[in-house]
Design an enzyme around this catalytic site. Structure first.
Site, short mmCIF file in Angstrom:
data_model
loop_
_atom_site.label_atom_id
_atom_site.label_comp_id
_atom_site.label_asym_id
_atom_site.label_seq_id
_atom_site.Cartn_x
_atom_site.Cartn_y
_atom_site.Cartn_z
N ARG A 132 0.74 -1.20 -0.06
CA ARG A 132 0.11 0.04 -0.11
C ARG A 132 1.09 1.23 -0.12
NH1 ARG A 132 -3.45 -2.37 -1.60
NH2 ARG A 132 -5.54 -2.74 -0.94
N GLU A 184 -3.95 7.58 -4.34
CA GLU A 184 -4.10 7.16 -5.78
C GLU A 184 -5.48 7.52 -6.35
OE1 GLU A 184 -4.19 2.62 -5.47
OE2 GLU A 184 -1.95 2.90 -4.80
N HIS A 239 -1.45 0.56 -9.96
CA HIS A 239 -1.89 -0.23 -8.97
C HIS A 239 -2.70 -1.58 -9.97
CE1 HIS A 239 -3.97 -0.69 -4.94
NE2 HIS A 239 -3.92 -1.96 -5.49
P1 NDP Z 1 -1.31 -10.94 4.86
O1 NDP Z 1 -2.50 -10.57 5.56
O2 NDP Z 1 -1.16 -12.35 4.32
O3 NDP Z 1 0.12 -10.71 5.06
C1 NDP Z 1 0.31 -9.07 5.45
C2 NDP Z 1 1.73 -9.35 6.23
O4 NDP Z 1 2.04 -8.00 6.63
C3 NDP Z 1 1.85 -10.42 7.15
O5 NDP Z 1 2.89 -10.98 7.00
C4 NDP Z 1 1.95 -9.49 8.61
O6 NDP Z 1 3.03 -10.04 9.23
C5 NDP Z 1 2.68 -8.16 7.91
N1 NDP Z 1 2.20 -7.11 8.66
C6 NDP Z 1 0.93 -6.58 9.06
N2 NDP Z 1 0.96 -5.28 9.70
C7 NDP Z 1 2.32 -5.11 10.08
C8 NDP Z 1 2.80 -4.16 10.58
N3 NDP Z 1 2.41 -3.06 11.41
N4 NDP Z 1 4.36 -3.97 10.47
C9 NDP Z 1 5.00 -4.91 9.96
N5 NDP Z 1 4.41 -5.97 9.18
C10 NDP Z 1 3.03 -6.20 9.10
O7 NDP Z 1 -1.70 -10.39 3.39
P2 NDP Z 1 -1.58 -10.63 1.83
O8 NDP Z 1 -0.13 -11.07 1.53
O9 NDP Z 1 -2.63 -11.23 1.20
O10 NDP Z 1 -1.68 -9.14 1.36
C11 NDP Z 1 -0.70 -8.07 1.86
C12 NDP Z 1 -0.96 -6.90 1.15
O11 NDP Z 1 -0.75 -6.76 -0.03
C13 NDP Z 1 -2.81 -6.53 1.25
O12 NDP Z 1 -3.23 -6.08 2.56
C14 NDP Z 1 -2.67 -5.29 0.15
O13 NDP Z 1 -2.65 -4.12 0.88
C15 NDP Z 1 -1.46 -5.68 -0.76
N6 NDP Z 1 -2.06 -6.12 -1.91
C16 NDP Z 1 -1.56 -5.11 -3.17
C17 NDP Z 1 -2.00 -5.72 -4.34
C18 NDP Z 1 -1.63 -4.56 -5.36
O14 NDP Z 1 -2.54 -4.79 -6.52
N7 NDP Z 1 -0.63 -4.19 -5.53
C19 NDP Z 1 -2.98 -6.84 -4.66
C20 NDP Z 1 -3.39 -7.33 -3.56
C21 NDP Z 1 -2.86 -7.15 -2.22
P3 NDP Z 1 2.92 -9.91 10.84
O15 NDP Z 1 1.54 -10.23 11.30
O16 NDP Z 1 3.85 -10.66 11.55
O17 NDP Z 1 3.19 -8.47 11.07
#
Ligand code: NDP
Length: 320
Positions: free
Chosen positions: A232, A261, A279
């Site tokens: 994001r 965006e 995006h």
């Molecule tokens: P997941 O929930 O599987 O993974 C998110 C990861 O982020 C986890 O490993 C988590 O680890 C980490 N995380 C969450 N909060 C924090 C924090 N505060 N600090 C550090 N790490 C953090 O989600 P997905 O992998 O399915 O998707 C990830 C993101 O990708 C989505 O939320 C979306 O924003 C983005 N996305 C973008 C797309 C695009 O078109 N560019 C399409 C799809 C998704 P932990 O819990 O250990 O902190």
């Protein structure tokens, strides 16, 4: 029996609309002329919302819908939904995990390669007829790079697998260390940025991650460093990024997401040492259809009394 009323907060793909029309009475907010009258007259009947992307569901919207039971988000990232407000009201929020994981991971690797080897710039060079004058200058390399993944979730892991196939060294940062992953864990983002030369951002948006990639992290990445963001835009301090790129504190950036965006800073657009995508991480027909179907399936399953298919962590099912 009358069909449940569903509100579409923005125009959606025909596949979703067709799927929903079979089961629900649809109301399109984008076509409503008098919103106050709509929420007064129809609002009390709305039991479901389909949202996503630019179609946000904030606290104000949720409060206008007293009978709301479920918000189905098109996309795995649901920072456009006020999940806290939904949870307080007992409203279930669903997203579209897993079905887009490989697509976004593929795009992330494409963006990484494009950024390191300057593929779009090289294409522009050829089209401008410059190859006839002299060969394109040599580029940076992916060889011997260390990749630090910020957010080793579903997509982060799929990116890591692909990076491993490219022979790259992989580390990750998240709030917690994960068992059963072979990659080096950093509990500190700055420390990871110091040790890697590609920072791959695939963490969700929201307040907890807002601007965690700041000037200090970018400086730690170093003059050979490359930032890739497919998570994001809000995770990265965009002004600090522009400054780091302008002052050559980092080598380059490949961005699929931005803070505001679809507005992209003019400074970034003017730079030739960045690769900018609008995006498009999940934006193939195949994957968008799968995401759309999951939006439909969540709503249908809910209103058939079978519960949501993919509720988000903040609104678990069965309820806690
Ligand atoms: P997941 O929930 O599987 O993974 C998110 C990861 O982020 C986890 O490993 C988590 O680890 C980490 N995380 C969450 N909060 C924090 C924090 N505060 N600090 C550090 N790490 C953090 O989600 P997905 O992998 O399915 O998707 C990830 C993101 O990708 C989505 O939320 C979306 O924003 C983005 N996305 C973008 C797309 C695009 O078109 N560019 C399409 C799809 C998704 P932990 O819990 O250990 O902190």
């Amino acid at each position: 029996m009358s069909k449940p009323d569903i509100l579409l907060v923005r125009p959606i793909m025909p596949l979703i609309e067709d799927g929903l029309t079979q089961h629900f009475t649809l109301h399109k907010l984008a076509q409503v002329a008098d919103e106050a009258a709509f929420f007064r007259e129809v609002g009390p009947r709305i039991r479901g919302v389909a949202a996503g992307g630019a179609g946000k569901a904030d606290r104000a919207l949720i409060e206008k819908l007293p009978a709301l039971e479920i918000i189905a988000n098109f996309g795995v990232g649901y920072d456009g939904i006020d999940v806290k407000a939904a949870a307080e009201r007992g409203v279930i929020v669903t997203n579209t995990p897993d079905v887009l994981t490989d697509e976004v991971a593929d795009l992330a690797l494409g963006l990484l390669l494009a950024t390191v080897r300057q593929i779009p710039q090289v294409d522009r060079y050829l089209r401008a007829g410059k190859w006839l004058e002299k060969p394109y200058p040599l580029t940076a390399t992916l060889r011997e790079r260390k990749v630090g993944i910020l957010g080793l979730g579903r997509i982060g892991k799929a990116i890591a697998e692909r990076c491993a196939a490219f022979g790259l060294d992989i580390a990750y940062h998240g709030r917690s260390r994960q068992a059963d992953v072979p990659y080096r864990y950093y509990d500190n983002l700055l420390a990871m940025a110091r040790d890697v030369d590609v920072l791959m951002v695939v963490a969700p948006g929201g307040t907890a991650t807002h601007h965690i990639v700041n000037a200090e992290v970018l400086e730690a990445l170093g003059p050979d460093g490359i930032l890739i963001n497919v998570g994001r835009g809000t995770v990265v301090d965009e002004k600090a990024l522009v400054a780091a790129l302008r002052d050559r504190k980092i080598l380059s950036a490949g961005l699929d997401v931005f803070e505001d965006e679809p507005r992209v800073p003019a400074e970034l657009i003017a730079m030739d040492h960045v690769v900018l995508l609008p995006h498009v991480g999940s934006a193939s027909v195949y994957t968008r259809n799968a995401m759309g179907q999951l939006v439909v399936d969540n709503l249908v399953s809910w209103f058939e009394g079978k519960g949501p298919k993919t509720p988000v962590a903040e609104t678990p099912w069965p309820r806690k």
